[in-house]
Motif scaffolding. Structure first.
Motif, PDB file in Angstrom:
ATOM      1  N   PRO A   1       0.838  -1.208   0.000  1.00  0.00           N
ATOM      2  CA  PRO A   1       0.000   0.000   0.000  1.00  0.00           C
ATOM      3  C   PRO A   1       0.868   1.250   0.000  1.00  0.00           C
ATOM      4  CG  PRO A   1       0.037  -0.998   2.184  1.00  0.00           C
ATOM      5  CD  PRO A   1       0.773  -1.932   1.274  1.00  0.00           C
ATOM      6  N   GLU A   2       0.297   2.337  -0.479  1.00  0.00           N
ATOM      7  CA  GLU A   2       0.974   3.638  -0.357  1.00  0.00           C
ATOM      8  C   GLU A   2       1.013   4.055   1.097  1.00  0.00           C
ATOM      9  OE1 GLU A   2      -0.517   7.065  -2.567  1.00  0.00           O
ATOM     10  OE2 GLU A   2      -1.736   5.589  -3.667  1.00  0.00           O
ATOM     11  N   GLN A   3       1.968   4.923   1.426  1.00  0.00           N
ATOM     12  CA  GLN A   3       1.978   5.517   2.760  1.00  0.00           C
ATOM     13  C   GLN A   3       1.090   6.747   2.742  1.00  0.00           C
ATOM     14  OE1 GLN A   3       3.766   4.159   5.491  1.00  0.00           O
ATOM     15  NE2 GLN A   3       3.770   2.529   3.956  1.00  0.00           N
ATOM     16  N   GLU A   4       0.379   6.949   3.836  1.00  0.00           N
ATOM     17  CA  GLU A   4      -0.420   8.164   3.968  1.00  0.00           C
ATOM     18  C   GLU A   4       0.510   9.359   3.880  1.00  0.00           C
ATOM     19  OE1 GLU A   4      -2.714   8.397   7.606  1.00  0.00           O
ATOM     20  OE2 GLU A   4      -2.937  10.569   7.359  1.00  0.00           O
ATOM     21  N   LYS A   5       0.139  10.345   3.081  1.00  0.00           N
ATOM     22  CA  LYS A   5       0.995  11.527   2.952  1.00  0.00           C
ATOM     23  C   LYS A   5       0.838  12.421   4.157  1.00  0.00           C
ATOM     24  CE  LYS A   5       2.190  10.830  -1.483  1.00  0.00           C
ATOM     25  NZ  LYS A   5       1.696   9.414  -1.412  1.00  0.00           N
ATOM     26  N   LYS A   6       1.929  13.076   4.484  1.00  0.00           N
ATOM     27  CA  LYS A   6       1.826  14.110   5.509  1.00  0.00           C
ATOM     28  C   LYS A   6       1.031  15.260   4.929  1.00  0.00           C
ATOM     29  CE  LYS A   6       5.722  13.674   8.556  1.00  0.00           C
ATOM     30  NZ  LYS A   6       6.846  14.326   9.200  1.00  0.00           N
TER      31      LYS A   6
ATOM     32  N   VAL B   1      -4.919  -0.379   6.714  1.00  0.00           N
ATOM     33  CA  VAL B   1      -4.871  -0.140   5.274  1.00  0.00           C
ATOM     34  C   VAL B   1      -6.298  -0.058   4.748  1.00  0.00           C
ATOM     35  CG1 VAL B   1      -4.100  -1.011   3.039  1.00  0.00           C
ATOM     36  CG2 VAL B   1      -2.689  -1.398   5.092  1.00  0.00           C
TER      37      VAL B   1
ATOM     38  N   GLY C   1      -6.212   1.173  -0.384  1.00  0.00           N
ATOM     39  CA  GLY C   1      -4.843   1.114  -0.893  1.00  0.00           C
ATOM     40  C   GLY C   1      -3.843   2.000  -0.198  1.00  0.00           C
ATOM     41  N   VAL C   2      -4.266   2.616   0.931  1.00  0.00           N
ATOM     42  CA  VAL C   2      -3.339   3.495   1.644  1.00  0.00           C
ATOM     43  C   VAL C   2      -3.100   2.971   3.056  1.00  0.00           C
ATOM     44  CG1 VAL C   2      -2.956   5.828   2.526  1.00  0.00           C
ATOM     45  CG2 VAL C   2      -4.065   5.499   0.303  1.00  0.00           C
ATOM     46  N   ASP C   3      -1.823   2.984   3.453  1.00  0.00           N
ATOM     47  CA  ASP C   3      -1.411   2.567   4.798  1.00  0.00           C
ATOM     48  C   ASP C   3      -1.442   3.786   5.717  1.00  0.00           C
ATOM     49  OD1 ASP C   3      -0.010   1.964   7.089  1.00  0.00           O
ATOM     50  OD2 ASP C   3       1.637   0.939   6.069  1.00  0.00           O
ATOM     51  N   HIS C   4      -2.362   3.788   6.682  1.00  0.00           N
ATOM     52  CA  HIS C   4      -2.504   4.941   7.574  1.00  0.00           C
ATOM     53  C   HIS C   4      -1.722   4.777   8.881  1.00  0.00           C
ATOM     54  CE1 HIS C   4      -5.428   7.123   5.097  1.00  0.00           C
ATOM     55  NE2 HIS C   4      -5.866   5.925   4.755  1.00  0.00           N
ATOM     56  N   GLY C   5      -0.886   3.794   8.915  1.00  0.00           N
ATOM     57  CA  GLY C   5      -0.051   3.620  10.105  1.00  0.00           C
ATOM     58  C   GLY C   5      -0.737   2.764  11.161  1.00  0.00           C
TER      59      GLY C   5
ATOM     60  N   ASP D   1      -4.236  15.300  11.768  1.00  0.00           N
ATOM     61  CA  ASP D   1      -3.831  15.204  10.365  1.00  0.00           C
ATOM     62  C   ASP D   1      -2.501  14.493  10.170  1.00  0.00           C
ATOM     63  OD1 ASP D   1      -6.085  16.344   9.431  1.00  0.00           O
ATOM     64  OD2 ASP D   1      -5.247  18.379   9.293  1.00  0.00           O
ATOM     65  N   SER D   2      -1.514  14.878  10.958  1.00  0.00           N
ATOM     66  CA  SER D   2      -0.175  14.332  10.738  1.00  0.00           C
ATOM     67  C   SER D   2      -0.094  12.880  11.203  1.00  0.00           C
ATOM     68  CB  SER D   2       0.849  15.177  11.507  1.00  0.00           C
ATOM     69  OG  SER D   2       1.966  14.381  11.830  1.00  0.00           O
ATOM     70  N   PRO D   3       0.279  11.965  10.300  1.00  0.00           N
ATOM     71  CA  PRO D   3       0.385  10.554  10.707  1.00  0.00           C
ATOM     72  C   PRO D   3       1.366  10.370  11.863  1.00  0.00           C
ATOM     73  CG  PRO D   3       0.648  10.782   8.322  1.00  0.00           C
ATOM     74  CD  PRO D   3       0.640  12.163   8.884  1.00  0.00           C
TER      75      PRO D   3
ATOM     76  N   ARG E   1      -0.182  11.674  15.073  1.00  0.00           N
ATOM     77  CA  ARG E   1      -1.272  10.760  15.437  1.00  0.00           C
ATOM     78  C   ARG E   1      -0.702   9.530  16.141  1.00  0.00           C
ATOM     79  NH1 ARG E   1      -3.168   8.563  10.386  1.00  0.00           N
ATOM     80  NH2 ARG E   1      -3.684  10.725   9.926  1.00  0.00           N
TER      81      ARG E   1
END
Lengths: 657, 657
Positions: A649-654, B183, B186-190, B258-260, B263
């Protein structure tokens, strides 16, 4: 080459023992209950007997080999299998059997040794009492001779005089060598050793004998430690181990040593091998611990580094600092132990059994045993922490080894007490050279105290003045000079002892005042003894280097020796600064130099571990046998495959600020 | 008075907890097999629930009291009963329950908390993986949202991603809070936390869930640590603990932060109470250990002293040096912990939940937990050695406490990693005040480096010049001045951080170079963090003194604080000398002053121990409950009676020379 050097003079005995302890039947089973562990250790002793592993030190006529050094070398390697097995074997043959051997005469040998050697008679070494441990001279059990029946009457007068912490006492001991004050014709001749039967064939105590179980301990739970007490137990006159003192049928006492004090210390001196072997065992345990932690540290990855890849633990500055200096220390201790073994063998083989050599033996054993057993606890703990949660699992052995070795620092002579003995010997030497009249003392003091000392005590020949030399690089070079290292280490010992000695001299002949001053200096005296022991370790390392030809190997060993020396300087940096031996600038160079040596040694860590010569069957910890590497490889392969397949998966963008 | 001070703001919660743990049903049974110990700890948790001992931190509407500080205070006291019980309770309510509480919302609370609080659902806190411990951000378990079924799919991709060392995982856990990378689309949110059922009512793993037992450990064997892995395990969308991140039915991710990065750290920050409570538990364990060793040291006699009578151990200079400074340290840690608890309560009660206060909390928790847990191992070991063989028996608790507390130094954040966090925060502060242009930096450097620093950095106001003051007595008085103590301790932190900071600045914006320099400075940075933590402990001790009125009590506490301060100076004496903060003469005064303080405190040791407020039911070690005194009394009485009856034998005379 280095491996042979580390194996030492009794390499072959060590190799035989190492092969033997590859047998899984001899290995510690972690988590075994106390009852089961005791039973297992008991059975393991018979395996040792059957393998001919314990006969080395005994007389040839009784099936032995008169091989004293080789015996201890082989014995120490048993630590890799299970320290409980090592110590239980030590109780049977190193203490119980050895007491009969060295405190007894041929008469005693013929009667008692065959049963001991063959393990038909599991036995105890009943010296320590609940009320008296390291202070053996003041135990209270008595053995009073009764000429009417030609027997000794062994008796425990009160609870504090129960024998305590005695291996084999709770369960397996059929007999014991009991230390008691020998009383005959109304005179107390001090502590002697007696052979006393304890249990019948069914394991029941004989009349008058009693005891109890010490229960669970902090480690070594394969050994059934317990307490013993005696209510007027009668034993034949000939059960006195009579090499250093005897009682005739009519009750007349005789001894080849007139002075009761010297007799006592001579008797105790024959039992020094326990200390010698603990020193060796502590070295073995540290090698195993470091091999586990360093192997893991070279495979385990954690935290992303600059390149985005996770770093191997041993590439972190702190991790290097935690483990590599301890590797240098264990090399020093290993060489020091080899010297101790040689001294021991010289004396016990009779090849060089002089009072001076015996004194060396006592001092070396006390000094090295104290430092190496403390070091073992420190090293094993650092290893366990360096392996994180994995280090806490029993399967990875570090907590288990540490728990088992814990008691090594207080048994066979409490380390604190042993270092005091070393310290007192240093004071005795000091008195031989110190001035006695007031005028010379004043001059002596003036020369020793304060900053002037640096000039007055021969430090000048090191080429250092108290002032900074101006160049950091220059001072680092000097610190790598063995003559500088030795002068600093030896100068510290001399000065510490002199300071204490002069202070004690102020009491003159007032013994009470002397005692007060000695007690006030106790802490310092112990530190002086430690400094002396460290110097002896450094000497041993440096002497070992003499056998190594120029080349890469030698270069690495010299780095290790320097790291050991600089580590000692760093530990005691405050002392060297206060006493004007190192300038502030040179002191800073010590730590910087350690950092550099550690980084330089990092790439050769695998080769250094290899010189220990241990096989997977000795190491046994899964994290040191490829388990971690396999996990790392699998994880990397998985990420690579996922990335190749476009499945990551993509990483969440800052979010933009 | 002092007892109240030590009990702190949540004295009543502590007292209630101390009364509760007098119940022998809650005590550790030494030597219990692993299976039995696990079963016992499991049953003990129900006792805690029934006694209302664990409900304090939970919301009132769910039967709790919203009492955060009091909860930890009470929880810490459970250490006296059995650290396994403490940590198993910590797993259930401090980690598993607390994660649901603080990472979940009302929806999660209503669904999951009742079963957790009532212990109907024993559970796990599944964060750590075999491959990632303190580096939580890089765990590899994933929870991928499937909008088709409105479920998360929890999956373990490889062996290194198995959850490991997880309490309750081997046996008792019916559910777990699992940390996994969220996830969706398709996005990895940590990393987020998910509630995952593990076992059915018969204790069998649910489909897709697997695991294994971690087996025997170095301690805490009442807890069934184990491993867990998940093979595409599906859980409802609402099992996401959704306070800091949520996924809508269609798979859209949302978060109040907002900031991973922020967070992630906010989420982890809610779990700080584990660290806070370990700090408190380490203090409790040390008080118990010192009470045992000091009590024994005041009754046990060994070796004849000048008067012919055997000396009490605590009257020996070395013994005082071994134990009394550690008593001072535990007072400092106790006061420091009280401050930490207050900070924790301020934040968690919402009374002062500001970013600054949260940052204080993180720093204090990391700093104090590291120092106190390491100190606990050191203190318990010294106590065990100071009690000799008796200290090695499990019944006297010292080895047992030490073994159980061993893992405290690496879990809930490895101490080495935690101190690096503290160190990095110190560097951040430094960057805020350091000059940025080359000219000011040069001036800054000149002011900081070498001997001149002592004059340039405000140390002059302490009234000390670099030169000796001529009189030893005068310098000792100064060292007892709290302003001097603080200036020395604080000056060390500032200088260490400045030295590292300036070195890192030389890398400019070259990130690779920065990383190399940071790694080279890692060892120093950790030492700087330790120095900072020590300063905070000293501050806490000194602030606590403010509440004590003039008089004998205050005088003794001031001695203890001074001893703590001087102990720190002695430990780092080399640094103070190298940096010109202490002259050689004043440095000598440090050790002399410690010796004097220790001797001065010796007579009040009984009163100092009493201020801990522990009863025999908390201490429990036979050697600290009169057993030794009874033995000593009996032995003396026996000798007196024998002497009176003329039954003592004569001593053998030394032969005339």
């Amino acid at each position: 080459m280095v491996e042979t050097l580390l194996l030492g003079r009794w390499a072959e005995d060590r190799r035989i023992s190492r092969r033997l302890v590859l047998d899984p039947a001899l290995h510690k089973t972690e988590g075994l209950g106390t009852i089961e562990h005791r039973a297992r250790a008991f059975e393991q002793l018979q395996i040792l007997v059957d393998a001919g592993a314990i006969q080395r030190p005994y007389p040839r006529e009784l099936g032995g080999q008169d091989n004293h050094g080789g015996n201890l070398a082989a014995f120490e390697e048993i630590t890799t299998a299970d320290p409980s097995l090592q110590i239980k074997a030590g109780v049977q043959w190193g203490l119980f059997g050895s007491a009969v051997h060295h405190l007894g005469t041929a008469r005693n040998h013929e009667e008692f040794l065959p049963g001991i050697i063959g393990f038909d008679v599991p036995g105890c070494f009943a010296m320590t009492e609940t009320g008296h441990g390291s202070d053996v001279q003041n135990i209270a059990t008595s053995a009073t001779y009764d000429p009417a029946t030609k027997e000794f009457v062994v008796h425990t007068p009160f609870r504090g005089a129960w024998k305590d912490y005695i291996g084999n006492a709770a369960l397996h001991g059929k007999a014991a060598v009991v230390f008691a004050k020998l009383v005959t014709q109304g005179v107390d001749h001090g502590v002697h050793a007696f052979y006393v039967p304890l249990r019948d064939d069914d394991g029941a105590f004989l009349p008058g004998v009693g005891g109890e179980d010490d229960g669970v301990k902090g480690g070594l739970n394969g050994i059934d430690n317990g307490r013993l007490h005696f209510d007027h137990v009668r034993i034949p006159r000939t059960n006195l181990l009579n090499r250093y003192g005897d009682v005739a049928e009519d009750g007349t006492y005789s001894s080849p040593i007139d002075s009761p004090g010297r007799r006592f210390f001579t008797m105790l001196g024959t039992l020094v091998q326990g200390r010698v072997s603990l020193d060796g065992a502590a070295v073995v345990a540290q090698k195993i611990g470091l091999q586990i932690a360093l192997t893991y540290a070279m495979q385990r990855r954690q935290f992303p580094t600059a390149g985005g890849v996770e770093g191997v633990l041993l590439d972190y500055g702190r991790h290097q600092r935690r483990l590599i200096p301890r590797l240098a220390t264990v090399f020093a201790q290993s060489f020091a132990h080899e010297q101790l073994l040689r001294t021991f063998d010289d004396v016990f083989s009779g090849r060089a059994d002089t009072p001076e050599r015996r004194e060396d033996l006592e001092t070396q054993a006390a000094a090295f045993k104290s430092l190496s057993t403390w070091s073992a606890l420190d090293t094993l703990q650092e290893c366990r922490e360096a392996c994180g949660g994995a280090g806490f699992l029993a399967e990875n052995r570090l907590t288990s080894l540490r728990a088992d070795l814990d008691v090594y620092v207080t048994f066979e002579g409490d380390n604190t007490v042993l270092l005091q003995l070393v310290g007192k010997r240093l004071l005795t030497d000091f008195r031989k050279r110190a001035p006695r009249d007031a005028a010379s003392t004043a001059k002596f003091v003036a020369a020793q105290v304060g900053v002037k000392l640096a000039d007055a005590s021969g430090i000048r020949r090191l080429g250092q003045t108290v002032a900074d030399r101006g160049s950091l690089a220059a001072s680092v070079t000097d610190l790598h000079d063995p003559a500088t290292q030795r002068a600093l280490l030896a100068g510290r010992v001399d000065t510490m002892v002199t300071e204490i000695g002069l202070r004690l001299n102020t009491a003159g002949k007032d013994r009470a005042r002397q005692a007060v001053l000695l007690n006030r200096s106790q802490h310092e005296l112990i530190e002086a003894a430690r400094a002396h022991a460290e110097l002896m370790q450094w000497d041993a390392f440096t002497e070992a280097l003499a056998a190594v030809p120029e080349g890469d190997t030698r270069r690495v060993l010299v780095w290790l020796r320097d790291l050991f020396a600089l580590g000692l300087l760093e530990q005691h940096l405050d002392w060297h600064l206060v006493h004007g031996r190192l300038s502030a600038q040179r002191a800073r160079a010590v730590s910087a130099s350690i950092d550099r040596l550690v980084a330089r040694l990092r790439p050769v860590v695998p080769q250094l571990i290899e010189t220990f010569g241990y096989e997977p069957g000795h190491v046994r910890a899964p994290i040191a046998l490829g388990e971690e590497q396999a996990r790392q490889d699998e994880a990397r392969a998985w990420f690579a495959a996922e990335a190749a397949a476009g499945r990551l998966p993509e990483q969440e963008k800052k979010p933009r600020a």
